[in-house]
Design a protein around this motif. Sequence first.
Motif, short mmCIF file in Angstrom:
data_model
loop_
_atom_site.label_atom_id
_atom_site.label_comp_id
_atom_site.label_asym_id
_atom_site.label_seq_id
_atom_site.Cartn_x
_atom_site.Cartn_y
_atom_site.Cartn_z
N ILE A 1 12.67 -29.91 37.43
CA ILE A 1 12.00 -29.12 36.41
C ILE A 1 12.22 -29.87 35.10
CG2 ILE A 1 11.75 -26.83 35.39
CD1 ILE A 1 13.76 -25.85 37.60
N HIS A 2 11.12 -30.16 34.39
CA HIS A 2 11.32 -30.83 33.11
C HIS A 2 10.12 -30.68 32.19
CE1 HIS A 2 9.36 -35.04 33.39
NE2 HIS A 2 8.84 -34.32 34.34
N ASN A 3 10.31 -31.12 30.97
CA ASN A 3 9.28 -31.06 29.93
C ASN A 3 8.98 -32.50 29.53
OD1 ASN A 3 7.56 -29.94 28.09
ND2 ASN A 3 9.12 -28.99 26.84
N HIS A 4 7.71 -32.87 29.54
CA HIS A 4 7.35 -34.26 29.30
C HIS A 4 6.07 -34.35 28.48
CE1 HIS A 4 6.21 -38.43 30.19
NE2 HIS A 4 7.48 -38.60 30.45
N PRO A 5 5.99 -35.31 27.55
CA PRO A 5 4.79 -35.41 26.71
C PRO A 5 3.52 -35.73 27.49
CG PRO A 5 6.22 -37.30 26.36
CD PRO A 5 6.98 -36.33 27.21
N ASP A 6 3.62 -36.45 28.61
CA ASP A 6 2.41 -36.80 29.36
C ASP A 6 1.70 -35.57 29.91
OD1 ASP A 6 2.97 -39.44 28.84
OD2 ASP A 6 3.61 -39.92 30.88
N VAL A 7 2.45 -34.57 30.33
CA VAL A 7 1.88 -33.32 30.83
C VAL A 7 1.67 -32.34 29.67
CG1 VAL A 7 2.24 -31.36 32.40
CG2 VAL A 7 2.90 -33.66 33.10
N GLY A 8 2.64 -32.31 28.75
CA GLY A 8 2.51 -31.49 27.56
C GLY A 8 3.23 -30.16 27.61
N TYR A 9 3.84 -29.84 28.73
CA TYR A 9 4.56 -28.57 28.86
C TYR A 9 5.55 -28.66 30.03
CZ TYR A 9 0.80 -28.04 32.27
OH TYR A 9 -0.09 -28.26 33.29
N ALA A 10 6.43 -27.67 30.10
CA ALA A 10 7.43 -27.62 31.17
C ALA A 10 6.73 -27.48 32.52
CB ALA A 10 8.39 -26.46 30.95
N HIS A 11 7.20 -28.25 33.51
CA HIS A 11 6.54 -28.24 34.82
C HIS A 11 7.50 -28.73 35.92
CE1 HIS A 11 6.10 -32.33 33.32
NE2 HIS A 11 5.93 -32.71 34.56
N LEU A 12 7.03 -28.66 37.15
CA LEU A 12 7.77 -29.13 38.32
C LEU A 12 7.22 -30.50 38.71
CD1 LEU A 12 7.59 -25.86 40.43
CD2 LEU A 12 9.48 -26.62 39.00
N GLN B 1 5.56 -25.60 25.55
CA GLN B 1 4.92 -26.84 25.11
C GLN B 1 5.95 -27.91 24.76
OE1 GLN B 1 1.35 -27.28 24.93
NE2 GLN B 1 1.67 -25.51 26.24
N TYR B 2 5.61 -29.15 25.06
CA TYR B 2 6.43 -30.28 24.64
C TYR B 2 6.16 -30.54 23.17
CZ TYR B 2 8.56 -34.85 24.33
OH TYR B 2 9.36 -35.90 23.98
N ARG B 3 7.24 -30.59 22.39
CA ARG B 3 7.15 -30.96 20.97
C ARG B 3 8.30 -31.93 20.72
NH1 ARG B 3 5.44 -25.59 20.85
NH2 ARG B 3 3.39 -25.37 19.90
N PRO B 4 8.00 -33.12 20.22
CA PRO B 4 9.03 -34.16 20.08
C PRO B 4 10.28 -33.72 19.32
CG PRO B 4 6.87 -35.06 19.58
CD PRO B 4 6.70 -33.58 19.75
N ALA B 5 10.13 -32.96 18.26
CA ALA B 5 11.28 -32.62 17.42
C ALA B 5 11.97 -31.33 17.82
CB ALA B 5 10.86 -32.54 15.95
N THR B 6 11.26 -30.40 18.48
CA THR B 6 11.85 -29.08 18.73
C THR B 6 11.86 -28.65 20.18
OG1 THR B 6 9.72 -28.02 18.31
CG2 THR B 6 11.23 -28.24 16.42
N SER B 7 11.07 -29.28 21.01
CA SER B 7 10.98 -28.86 22.42
C SER B 7 10.75 -30.08 23.31
CB SER B 7 9.86 -27.84 22.59
OG SER B 7 9.86 -27.35 23.91
N ASN B 8 11.65 -31.06 23.16
CA ASN B 8 11.54 -32.24 24.02
C ASN B 8 12.35 -32.01 25.30
OD1 ASN B 8 14.31 -33.05 23.55
ND2 ASN B 8 13.66 -33.95 21.61
N CYS B 9 12.47 -33.01 26.13
CA CYS B 9 13.16 -32.83 27.41
C CYS B 9 14.62 -32.44 27.22
CB CYS B 9 13.03 -34.08 28.27
SG CYS B 9 13.69 -35.57 27.50
N GLN B 10 15.29 -33.01 26.22
CA GLN B 10 16.70 -32.67 25.99
C GLN B 10 16.85 -31.25 25.44
OE1 GLN B 10 18.46 -35.77 23.60
NE2 GLN B 10 18.37 -37.25 25.26
N ASN B 11 15.94 -30.83 24.54
CA ASN B 11 15.95 -29.44 24.08
C ASN B 11 15.80 -28.50 25.28
OD1 ASN B 11 14.26 -30.84 21.56
ND2 ASN B 11 15.83 -29.40 20.94
N PHE B 12 14.87 -28.84 26.17
CA PHE B 12 14.57 -28.02 27.34
C PHE B 12 15.80 -27.87 28.25
CE2 PHE B 12 13.03 -27.89 31.78
CZ PHE B 12 12.35 -26.68 31.74
#
Length: 165
Positions: free
Chosen positions: A65-76, A115-126
């Motif tokens: 389970i992760h959040n990635h900019p290529d998809v744009g939101y949390a996904h499997l 949603q993936y956001r570089p500064a507030t909701s990136n993979c590490q934030n997630f």
Amino acid sequence: MLKNYTFLSNNQIRLYFSNNTYRDVYLTEDSGRIVGYPKKLLFTTVTHTGIILGADVNSNQKIIIHNHPDVGYAHLIWFSDFAKNGRVTYQAEQCINPPKTVIAKALSATIRRVQYRPATSNCQNFTNSACHNKSYSPDLGRVLGGIAAVGLGVLALVGVSTAAK
């Protein structure tokens, strides 16, 4: 798209999808653990993180389970797709939440399509939100600090150059 999930009594979880299908996943000793791999970003390397859900009961493939900019939101995603560069490591730090809580928080974010956001909701934030109940990105602070240092260095050089004239 993930619609809902249920923890089953046999150490499995059932994932329900919007196309009226479901997938059963068995929880493993690694379920709820944070994994990551190095990823180049600007002038440095950051760790791209995800959470191990478990293994598909039919294929035995691990699911992340992760959040990635290529998809744009949390996904499997399948572990093999997550580990495309082959250098995935387990995070040494233990989560404060138990594995099922980490998984529940991550799956709930997936259902909400956080949603993936570089500064507030990136993979590490997630992953840190699910693991430690705090949204933070250690690498982002380091990268921003480096950018600030470079910017100050450039300003200093411009100042010295201007003063020399």
